[in-house]
Design a protein around this motif. Structure first.
Motif, short mmCIF file in Angstrom:
data_model
loop_
_atom_site.label_atom_id
_atom_site.label_comp_id
_atom_site.label_asym_id
_atom_site.label_seq_id
_atom_site.Cartn_x
_atom_site.Cartn_y
_atom_site.Cartn_z
N ILE A 236 0.88 -1.18 0.00
CA ILE A 236 0.00 0.00 0.00
C ILE A 236 0.91 1.21 0.00
CG2 ILE A 236 -1.71 1.31 1.32
CD1 ILE A 236 -2.76 -1.48 2.29
N PHE A 237 0.84 1.98 -1.08
CA PHE A 237 1.77 3.10 -1.24
C PHE A 237 1.01 4.41 -1.10
CE2 PHE A 237 4.38 6.15 -3.54
CZ PHE A 237 5.64 5.86 -3.03
N THR A 238 1.42 5.25 -0.13
CA THR A 238 0.71 6.53 0.07
C THR A 238 1.61 7.73 -0.19
OG1 THR A 238 1.10 6.93 2.44
CG2 THR A 238 -0.62 5.35 1.91
N GLY A 239 2.78 7.50 -0.76
CA GLY A 239 3.68 8.62 -1.11
C GLY A 239 3.36 9.14 -2.51
N PRO A 240 4.22 10.01 -3.05
CA PRO A 240 3.95 10.58 -4.38
C PRO A 240 4.05 9.51 -5.48
CG PRO A 240 5.65 11.83 -3.19
CD PRO A 240 5.42 10.57 -2.42
N ILE A 241 3.04 9.43 -6.31
CA ILE A 241 2.98 8.36 -7.32
C ILE A 241 4.08 8.53 -8.37
CG2 ILE A 241 1.20 9.53 -8.72
CD1 ILE A 241 0.07 6.64 -9.27
N ASP A 242 4.46 9.76 -8.68
CA ASP A 242 5.51 9.95 -9.70
C ASP A 242 6.86 9.45 -9.18
OD1 ASP A 242 5.37 12.13 -7.89
OD2 ASP A 242 6.38 13.48 -9.28
N GLU A 243 7.07 9.62 -7.87
CA GLU A 243 8.30 9.12 -7.25
C GLU A 243 8.33 7.58 -7.32
OE1 GLU A 243 9.45 10.73 -3.25
OE2 GLU A 243 9.66 8.60 -2.79
N TYR A 244 7.19 6.95 -7.07
CA TYR A 244 7.12 5.48 -7.11
C TYR A 244 7.57 4.98 -8.48
CZ TYR A 244 5.30 0.74 -7.09
OH TYR A 244 5.20 -0.62 -7.18
N PHE A 245 7.15 5.67 -9.53
CA PHE A 245 7.48 5.22 -10.88
C PHE A 245 8.76 5.87 -11.42
CE2 PHE A 245 2.91 4.05 -10.86
CZ PHE A 245 3.07 2.69 -11.13
N GLY A 246 9.60 6.37 -10.50
CA GLY A 246 10.90 6.92 -10.91
C GLY A 246 10.76 8.13 -11.84
N HIS A 247 9.65 8.88 -11.72
CA HIS A 247 9.41 10.08 -12.53
C HIS A 247 9.54 9.79 -14.02
CE1 HIS A 247 11.00 11.63 -8.57
NE2 HIS A 247 9.82 12.18 -8.62
N CYS A 248 9.07 8.61 -14.42
CA CYS A 248 9.31 8.19 -15.81
C CYS A 248 8.62 9.09 -16.84
CB CYS A 248 8.90 6.73 -15.99
SG CYS A 248 7.15 6.44 -15.68
N PHE A 249 7.56 9.77 -16.47
CA PHE A 249 6.94 10.71 -17.41
C PHE A 249 7.32 12.15 -17.07
CE2 PHE A 249 3.51 7.31 -17.22
CZ PHE A 249 3.92 6.69 -18.39
N GLY A 250 8.29 12.33 -16.21
CA GLY A 250 8.65 13.67 -15.72
C GLY A 250 7.96 13.90 -14.38
N PRO A 251 8.51 14.84 -13.57
CA PRO A 251 7.94 15.08 -12.24
C PRO A 251 6.56 15.73 -12.30
CG PRO A 251 9.72 16.63 -12.68
CD PRO A 251 9.67 15.70 -13.86
#
Ligand code: FAD
Ligand code: UDP
Length: 375
Positions: A236-251
């Motif tokens: 269960i991840f409650t942090g920033p979703i872009d961080e989870y995906f390594g900012h792959c689409f940009g921050p």
């Protein structure tokens, strides 16, 4: 020391804020699931964290957190872990060298026109001042369509520019639209039927939620460092979703804040729990939470809030409610839907400008999904 790989948690929960704590509590107490909750901060309760400062004043560390809700179910749920201290949250706005009742109500109108008035007179004046816009599409339109440009410029335009570093025209109508405008003398900041603070504070309430033998909490632990060593069945991840995906689409864009506390040797500093400064100073508001907590102590602590850009070493306090940011989030959300064994829950993981009660509601809904075994 992290446990050896052989220990497999039913749930690894990233974030000990409302989203993570509610899910840990429900899964442990209702399903007997083992839950490891990690947070990279040194404390539980996420942005709702409060504590007694060096002067003994109970302060909210990440901006004022005024609990309010229309949901009986959410009050009932949280009441298992706290009693409540009812508060009518009242604030003032400072502009043109005076305090003004805010949100705009009949008292504000009387101060503006300089004589006693009725609701009918206020309604007639607003009907004359308002800019006719059938369907307001942004934060400027939603205010000018209700009260006209003068009141918009007095109270909203510059506060919003300072807070978001965007023109109100480039923000969803819901941002400024969440501030009520009233024709009566109800001068409470919020309109929800239940308005109260946890009697002993948020952190104490969270401690009770997390005090279950099936829950372990590890603070100062970042998911990015710990994930390889923690075996788990579901994340269960409650942090920033872009961080989870390594900012792959940009921050994703966020807005951050700097909090500047000051303790003063006097009982109170200002006439209300919060004073907004739309047109003066670099800060948006000064909060003196003691007015709301009801704490009796001869000193006080005030906090000035300075909006700032998000960047390294800064917290992503606000997702930006605007079409461009949402379009980028949508790309991450689609990845999230395809990510096996992971739930994205909470304000940062779903990139929504949500209040605490809405996040509790979201976590309870996710619990209902998780408890139903997949066929
Ligand atoms: P958070 O509370 O942000 O918790 C997420 C946690 O995850 C954080 O503790 C973070 O450290 C942790 N985390 C993130 N990434 C990682 C990682 N990689 N590894 C480990 N840990 C990680 N709501 C109201 O209802 N009323 C208010 O008056 C109000 N005022 C607010 C004022 C401000 C200034 C702010 C910023 C918010 C306010 N809110 C208010 C909103 C409220 O804070 C949120 O709705 C609520 O706290 C969201 O809970 P959450 O669990 O989604 O997120
Ligand atoms: N706002 C404003 N003037 C004010 C108070 C609020 O223009 O005096 C606008 C501003 O854009 C702000 C939004 O309304 O970001 C929501 O205000 P709220 O106080 O709910 O913000 P939060 O507590 O979430 O920062």
């Amino acid at each position: 020391m992290l446990p050896a790989r052989a220990v497999t948690w039913d749930y690894l929960i990233v974030g000990a804020g409302f989203a993570g704590a509610v899910l840990a509590e429900r899964l442990a107490s209702q399903c007997g699931a083992t839950c490891l909750v990690i947070d990279r901060r040194a404390h539980i309760a996420g942005n709702a964290h409060d504590r007694y400062d060096a002067a003994g004043v109970l302060v909210h560390d990440y901006g004022p957190h005024y609990f309010r809700t229309n949901s009986d179910r959410i009050v009932e749920y949280l009441s298992q872990f706290t009693e409540w201290h009812p508060v009518d949250y009242k604030i003032l706005s400072w502009t043109g060298g005076q305090f003004w009742p805010f949100p705009i109500n009949l008292n504000t109108f009387e101060q503006l026109v300089g004589h006693p008035a009725t609701s009918e007179e206020m309604a007639r004046a607003l009907a004359e001042w308002r800019v006719p816009i059938a369907e307001p599409r942004n934060s400027e339109e939603v205010i000018v369509s209700q009260v006209g440009t003068k009141l918009y410029e007095m109270f909203f335009q510059n506060y919003t520019r300072k807070q978001w570093r965007r023109d109100p025209r480039d923000l969803d109508a819901s941002v400024c639209g969440r501030i009520p405008i009233r024709l009566n003398r109800d001068d409470r900041y919020l309109s929800e039927k239940f308005q109260a603070l946890p009697k002993d504070g948020y952190t104490v309430m969270f401690r009770k939620m997390l005090a279950h033998p099936k829950i372990e909490v590890r603070l100062g632990t970042d998911y990015r460092d710990a994930r390889a060593q923690i075996a788990h069945r579901h994340l269960i991840f409650t942090g920033p979703i872009d961080e989870y995906f390594g900012h792959c689409f940009g921050p994703l864009p966020y807005r951050s804040l700097r909090f500047e506390p000051e303790t003063l040797a006097q009982e109170f500093f200002q006439p209300a729990m919060q004073v907004n400064y739309p047109n003066d100073h670099a800060f948006t508001r000064i909060v003196e939470i003691k007015h709301a907590t009801g704490q009796r102590i001869p000193v006080t602590t005030i906090v000035r809030e300075y909006p700032q850009d998000f960047g390294p070493g800064r917290e992503p306090y606000y997702p930006i409610p605007a079409p461009d940011a949402r379009a980028l989030y949508q790309r991450y959300a689609e990845l999230g839907e395809r990510e096996p064994g992971v739930s994205f829950v909470g304000r940062l993981a779903t990139y929504r400008y949500y209040n605490m009660d809405q996040v509790v509601g979201m976590a309870l809904a996710e619990f209902e999904k998780l408890r139903v075994p997949k066929s």
